[in-house]
Design an enzyme around this catalytic site. Sequence first.
Site, PDB file in Angstrom:
ATOM      1  N   HIS A  86      -4.962  -8.878   3.361  1.00 11.80           N
ATOM      2  CA  HIS A  86      -6.249  -8.778   3.325  1.00 11.80           C
ATOM      3  C   HIS A  86      -6.798  -9.834   4.338  1.00 11.80           C
ATOM      4  O   HIS A  86      -6.344 -10.998   4.619  1.00 11.80           O
ATOM      5  CB  HIS A  86      -6.929  -9.296   2.047  1.00 11.80           C
ATOM      6  CG  HIS A  86      -6.714  -8.456   0.997  1.00 11.80           C
ATOM      7  ND1 HIS A  86      -6.987  -8.801  -0.458  1.00 11.80           N
ATOM      8  CD2 HIS A  86      -6.480  -6.973   0.862  1.00 11.80           C
ATOM      9  CE1 HIS A  86      -6.862  -7.718  -1.068  1.00 11.80           C
ATOM     10  NE2 HIS A  86      -6.469  -6.490  -0.215  1.00 11.80           N
ATOM     11  N   ARG A  99       0.965  -1.252   0.152  1.00 14.89           N
ATOM     12  CA  ARG A  99      -0.038   0.033  -0.108  1.00 14.89           C
ATOM     13  C   ARG A  99       0.942   1.299   0.003  1.00 14.89           C
ATOM     14  O   ARG A  99       2.135   1.019   0.552  1.00 14.89           O
ATOM     15  CB  ARG A  99      -0.736   0.094   1.134  1.00 14.89           C
ATOM     16  CG  ARG A  99      -1.812  -1.153   1.350  1.00 14.89           C
ATOM     17  CD  ARG A  99      -2.712  -1.061   2.663  1.00 14.89           C
ATOM     18  NE  ARG A  99      -3.746  -1.981   2.600  1.00 14.89           N
ATOM     19  CZ  ARG A  99      -3.386  -3.305   3.290  1.00 14.89           C
ATOM     20  NH1 ARG A  99      -2.038  -3.455   4.086  1.00 14.89           N
ATOM     21  NH2 ARG A  99      -4.237  -4.046   3.629  1.00 14.89           N
ATOM     22  N   HIS A 109      -2.242   2.635  -6.096  1.00 10.50           N
ATOM     23  CA  HIS A 109      -2.698   1.320  -5.585  1.00 10.50           C
ATOM     24  C   HIS A 109      -3.018   0.695  -6.835  1.00 10.50           C
ATOM     25  O   HIS A 109      -3.261  -0.630  -6.564  1.00 10.50           O
ATOM     26  CB  HIS A 109      -4.197   2.043  -5.166  1.00 10.50           C
ATOM     27  CG  HIS A 109      -4.938   0.827  -4.212  1.00 10.50           C
ATOM     28  ND1 HIS A 109      -4.195   0.602  -3.138  1.00 10.50           N
ATOM     29  CD2 HIS A 109      -6.089   0.195  -4.280  1.00 10.50           C
ATOM     30  CE1 HIS A 109      -5.082  -0.478  -2.570  1.00 10.50           C
ATOM     31  NE2 HIS A 109      -6.298  -0.670  -3.294  1.00 10.50           N
ATOM     32  N   ARG A 123      -0.444  -1.888  -6.898  1.00 10.62           N
ATOM     33  CA  ARG A 123      -0.755  -3.211  -6.107  1.00 10.62           C
ATOM     34  C   ARG A 123      -1.782  -3.918  -6.715  1.00 10.62           C
ATOM     35  O   ARG A 123      -1.694  -5.339  -6.678  1.00 10.62           O
ATOM     36  CB  ARG A 123      -1.207  -2.480  -4.815  1.00 10.62           C
ATOM     37  CG  ARG A 123      -1.803  -3.419  -3.734  1.00 10.62           C
ATOM     38  CD  ARG A 123      -2.316  -2.860  -2.267  1.00 10.62           C
ATOM     39  NE  ARG A 123      -2.847  -3.293  -1.479  1.00 10.62           N
ATOM     40  CZ  ARG A 123      -2.787  -4.155  -0.387  1.00 10.62           C
ATOM     41  NH1 ARG A 123      -1.385  -4.329  -0.268  1.00 10.62           N
ATOM     42  NH2 ARG A 123      -3.411  -4.835   0.152  1.00 10.62           N
ATOM     43  N   LYS A 179      -2.478  -2.736   7.921  1.00  8.39           N
ATOM     44  CA  LYS A 179      -3.592  -1.928   8.675  1.00  8.39           C
ATOM     45  C   LYS A 179      -3.686  -2.709   9.795  1.00  8.39           C
ATOM     46  O   LYS A 179      -3.337  -3.962  10.067  1.00  8.39           O
ATOM     47  CB  LYS A 179      -4.801  -2.162   7.841  1.00  8.39           C
ATOM     48  CG  LYS A 179      -5.035  -1.174   6.556  1.00  8.39           C
ATOM     49  CD  LYS A 179      -6.303  -1.559   5.789  1.00  8.39           C
ATOM     50  CE  LYS A 179      -6.551  -0.475   4.734  1.00  8.39           C
ATOM     51  NZ  LYS A 179      -7.590  -0.832   4.045  1.00  8.39           N
ATOM     52  N   TYR A 233      -9.672 -10.085  -7.609  1.00  3.19           N
ATOM     53  CA  TYR A 233      -8.882 -10.174  -8.665  1.00  3.19           C
ATOM     54  C   TYR A 233      -9.018 -11.479  -9.475  1.00  3.19           C
ATOM     55  O   TYR A 233      -8.562 -11.213 -10.616  1.00  3.19           O
ATOM     56  CB  TYR A 233      -7.541 -10.193  -7.886  1.00  3.19           C
ATOM     57  CG  TYR A 233      -7.142  -8.954  -7.131  1.00  3.19           C
ATOM     58  CD1 TYR A 233      -6.713  -7.855  -7.938  1.00  3.19           C
ATOM     59  CD2 TYR A 233      -7.233  -8.873  -5.758  1.00  3.19           C
ATOM     60  CE1 TYR A 233      -6.590  -6.687  -7.285  1.00  3.19           C
ATOM     61  CE2 TYR A 233      -6.888  -7.806  -5.068  1.00  3.19           C
ATOM     62  CZ  TYR A 233      -6.458  -6.452  -5.852  1.00  3.19           C
ATOM     63  OH  TYR A 233      -6.209  -5.448  -5.279  1.00  3.19           O
TER      64      TYR A 233
END
Length: 302
Positions: free
Chosen positions: A272, A148, A246, A249, A172, A281
Amino acid sequence: MSGADWIEAFLEMMAGERASARNTLTAYGKDLADAQAFLKGRGADLSNARPEQIEAYFAALSDRGMSPATAARRRSAVRQFYRFVLGEGWRSDDPSRRVDAPKKGRPLPKVLSRAEVDAIIAAAGERDGAQGLRLACMVELAYASGLRISELTALPLSVLARDPAYLIVKGKGGKERLAPLNDAARAAVKAYLDVRKGFLPKGDAANPWLFPSRSKAGRLTPRRFAQLLDEAAADAGIDPARVSPHVLRHAFATHLLEGGADLRVVQKLLGHADIATTQIYTHVAGERLREVVASKHPLAKK
C-alpha cells in the site's frame, strides 16, 4: 484540442509520470469516455463543459443504477482529469470543483477466520492429483504472502526456482516489494512443482509462468483461479459468496494485526502506498478482538 485529445494526453501522463498499470489506464479511459459521451449528447465536450453539465453527469451516474463504488470511481476520474487540464493551462477553471462527492461509508472487508482458511486449503488439497496440488499451492501463496490475484497469477517460475524465503513481487505501478513465504507455502510450492509439467501448453516447455495453462495468455487467468477457489470453499462447507482471492489477502492482513504485527509492516507487505488504506484492517481486527473478549472472558459471561 478536443476533449478526446485531452483524454489521450491525460492517459499518456498517467502511464509515463505515474507508471500506472495497464488495467488502471483502461479503467480511466472507459470512465472518461463515458463522461465524454454523456456531454456530447448534450452538445458539450470535456474541453468546454460547464459546471452544471458536469453536475448533471455526476447525478446521472446514480440515476443509471450504477454501484456506488463504480460511480465514485468515475467521479474521481473526471476530477483527476480536470486537475491535469488545469495544470497544463488548457482551462482556467475546474467545472468539477463545485460538485460535492456524495458521502459514503467505506465498507469493511470480508474476513475469514483462521480455521476457515485452513479448511479451504485442506479442501483444495483433497482434489485429485495435480489439480489439487496446484490449487492448494495458489491458496497457500495468496494467504501466506498477501498477494493480489493479478500478482499471484503473473508470478514467473524463476522467482521460486531456489526455494526462497521471500518472493520479489511486482505490484501496482511496477513497484517491487518483498513478500514472505512460510514453511507451509514453501512445502505446497515444492509439491506443485513436481506436477507443473502437466499444465504446460503443448509444445511450450519454455513457458515462463509459475502457473501455466492452455489459455491465450499462457498462464492461469485470475477468473479461473476465482472459480476454483469458489469450488474449494463450497467443498469446505463455506459460502462461496464470502470467499474470493481478495478475501484471502484481507485474511492475511487481519490475522497479522490480530497477532500483534505493526501496522507499518503490514502496509509494506501489502504494497500500500498510503497507510490510510491499511488502517481499515485495524477496525476489522478490533471487532474480532472484542468478539473474543465478549465470548471468552470469564467476567463478560456474568
